[in-house]
Motif scaffolding. Sequence first.
Motif, PDB file in Angstrom:
ATOM      1  N   UNK A  89      -4.907   3.193   9.493  1.00  0.00           N
ATOM      2  CA  UNK A  89      -4.872   4.566   9.161  1.00  0.00           C
ATOM      3  C   UNK A  89      -3.940   4.950   8.002  1.00  0.00           C
ATOM      4  N   UNK A  90      -2.719   4.186   7.793  1.00  0.00           N
ATOM      5  CA  UNK A  90      -1.851   4.298   6.672  1.00  0.00           C
ATOM      6  C   UNK A  90      -2.371   3.890   5.389  1.00  0.00           C
ATOM      7  N   UNK A  91      -3.268   2.890   5.338  1.00  0.00           N
ATOM      8  CA  UNK A  91      -3.806   2.367   4.140  1.00  0.00           C
ATOM      9  C   UNK A  91      -4.903   3.335   3.732  1.00  0.00           C
ATOM     10  N   UNK A  92      -5.664   4.076   4.809  1.00  0.00           N
ATOM     11  CA  UNK A  92      -6.543   5.207   4.559  1.00  0.00           C
ATOM     12  C   UNK A  92      -5.869   6.173   3.809  1.00  0.00           C
ATOM     13  N   UNK A  93      -4.732   6.553   4.219  1.00  0.00           N
ATOM     14  CA  UNK A  93      -4.151   7.576   3.662  1.00  0.00           C
ATOM     15  C   UNK A  93      -3.575   7.320   2.260  1.00  0.00           C
ATOM     16  N   UNK A  94      -3.294   6.105   2.044  1.00  0.00           N
ATOM     17  CA  UNK A  94      -2.809   5.518   0.686  1.00  0.00           C
ATOM     18  C   UNK A  94      -4.042   5.643  -0.246  1.00  0.00           C
ATOM     19  N   UNK A  95      -5.054   5.186   0.244  1.00  0.00           N
ATOM     20  CA  UNK A  95      -6.302   5.119  -0.661  1.00  0.00           C
ATOM     21  C   UNK A  95      -6.764   6.691  -0.976  1.00  0.00           C
ATOM     22  N   UNK A  96      -6.591   7.402   0.075  1.00  0.00           N
ATOM     23  CA  UNK A  96      -6.887   8.932  -0.280  1.00  0.00           C
ATOM     24  C   UNK A  96      -5.969   9.617  -1.367  1.00  0.00           C
TER      25      UNK A  96
END
Length: 633
Positions: free
Chosen positions: A601-608
Amino acid sequence: MLRGIRTASSNWLGKVVMGLVVAFLVVSFAIWGIGDIFRGFGLSKVATIGNVEISIEQFRQVYNDRLQQLGRQVGRPVTADQARALGLDRQVLGQMLAEAALDERARLMGLGVTDAQVAQQITDEEAFRGPTGQFSRSRFEQVLREAGYTESRFVNEQRRLTIRRQLANTVNGELSVPKAIMEAANRFQNEQRAIDYVVLDRGQAGDVAAPTPEELAKYFDDHKIEFRAPEYRKVDLLVLSPEELGKWKPIEDADVRRVYEDNRARYVTPEGRHVRQIVFPNEDEAKAAAERIAKGTAFGAIAAERNLKEQDIDLGTVPKSGIIDRAIADAAFALRTNEVSAPVKGRFGTALVQTLSIEPEKVRPFEDVAATIRSDIAKDRGKDEMHNVRDKVEDERAAGSTLGEVAKKLNLALRTVEMDRSGRAPDGAQVRLPPGSQGLPAAFSTDVGVEADPVQFGDGGMLYFEVVGVTPSRERNLDEVKQQVEQRWRDERIASRLKAQAAEMLDKLKAGGTLQELAAAKGLKVESATALTRIQPTEAIPASVLSAVFSTAKDAAGSAEGNPQQQAVFRVTNVTVPSFDLQSPETKRIAETVRRSIADAMLAEYLARLERDIGASINQSALNQATGAVSAQ
């Protein structure tokens, strides 16, 4: 799409559930979410992110590889429609965009990794180790060759992967999972419930009269799209494979017999013996034990006196080659059944050996293996022919010949099939295609008479195809599907009656009635189920009922649609809260799963954030073309 993932995982429980019960089809950061902007910008590109472009060819190669991997995992081909229903196209594109975004960010930040670091990672890889346990250059080259990689390509990909990992680890590398989350996850997964329940099935629905013509016509009009005929394509297929080419070449019986005789050892099961041995520290003790056995002391009794258990002395039933010590093997295979040897000087000491039973050598008769040998010969000859025939096919196609003309000229077998996107013929039967061709979605992304790239399958096989006809999707009239429409209408009426009866029973239970009384009034039997968990449905208690059970408080009643044409009415009789131990293997496994979910989830936010900073665009038309979807999809 990333916004959809945020919504679905907007609370910790959603993340836990996803982490515990969903088998992800992509790597941890292969998420969909880099760009919700769809616009056409040239059919050669599926997507762009920053200065990086993803071409149709690049995407199609990765997508087809993933499709074949998925097919191998589930044990059957996955059709294009099934893959789209799973969201495989978006997951693959999400992975490629995520990787491209990380690569672009690393480039902008000037990040790199030294040649020495990459070399160290490669030499540390277990897959490249030889018999000595050390890095083997020949093994390295063999693995790359089998995977279709050049050394430079592999090294470059390892370099990019290392940098991506470094970036990802700065975002989610060291995470600790709060105890409250682990407790909640443990309860979610391991809580058990017990219920009393009754099942309402078709028998309780009563007779359902046939629909009137007016009712049937209205139902058909309201559900016409559900009975629509799919698009069918008539496709010429030309299969080139070692097996296919080899089976047309005559194989003499003498050749089969010769292979059998030359490889006779392959068809022989050697003599086996059930052997026991006792190893002594010196020859004198072994001789003394042998003398006692000769006078009647049991072999097992000698072992027991030396505190040896049966598993310490029993070698099992083994061939002679299966005994490491040659002296022991020679002695064991010279004995009669139940005979004990004289002391034998072996590699690990002086031993006594006993043979308990003898299994004679078994030879598979030629007649039993002739068909397999003939098939192997055909495959080997087909491999020799494969490259030659493939080059001839390619030359003929380059000259403008149709696939039918190619097959006729080269005397190859051509097969014509008609199928929809799911790989089914008009009669509903699954069209037989080579394993790994995955329903041939590419046939729906080309046109009649257009030369298409062949599909690779199996051990070097090639499937050439050419669309020779298209039957467009159309609306069927009622007469064509009257039987199916009437059955669907009847099933819905039955389901509606059962749902109404279940609601009536539930109201009476909530008003103070007992399940036993209500069941008796309907002639039903009350069943009980115990030790139910959220993630383990049974034949009697399917997932839909489980979901309702775990949404119902203890001593309360509920209902849910169970198996087809069934309604379950239940009362929760017990709730067992699981114990929680931070040091247990189960808790540690749950903690790791939750940690990965939070990290993702944290990586998803970073990619966003990278999406906003770098900018991403997706060409929906090109994506549809690459996966065989129609533009409307």
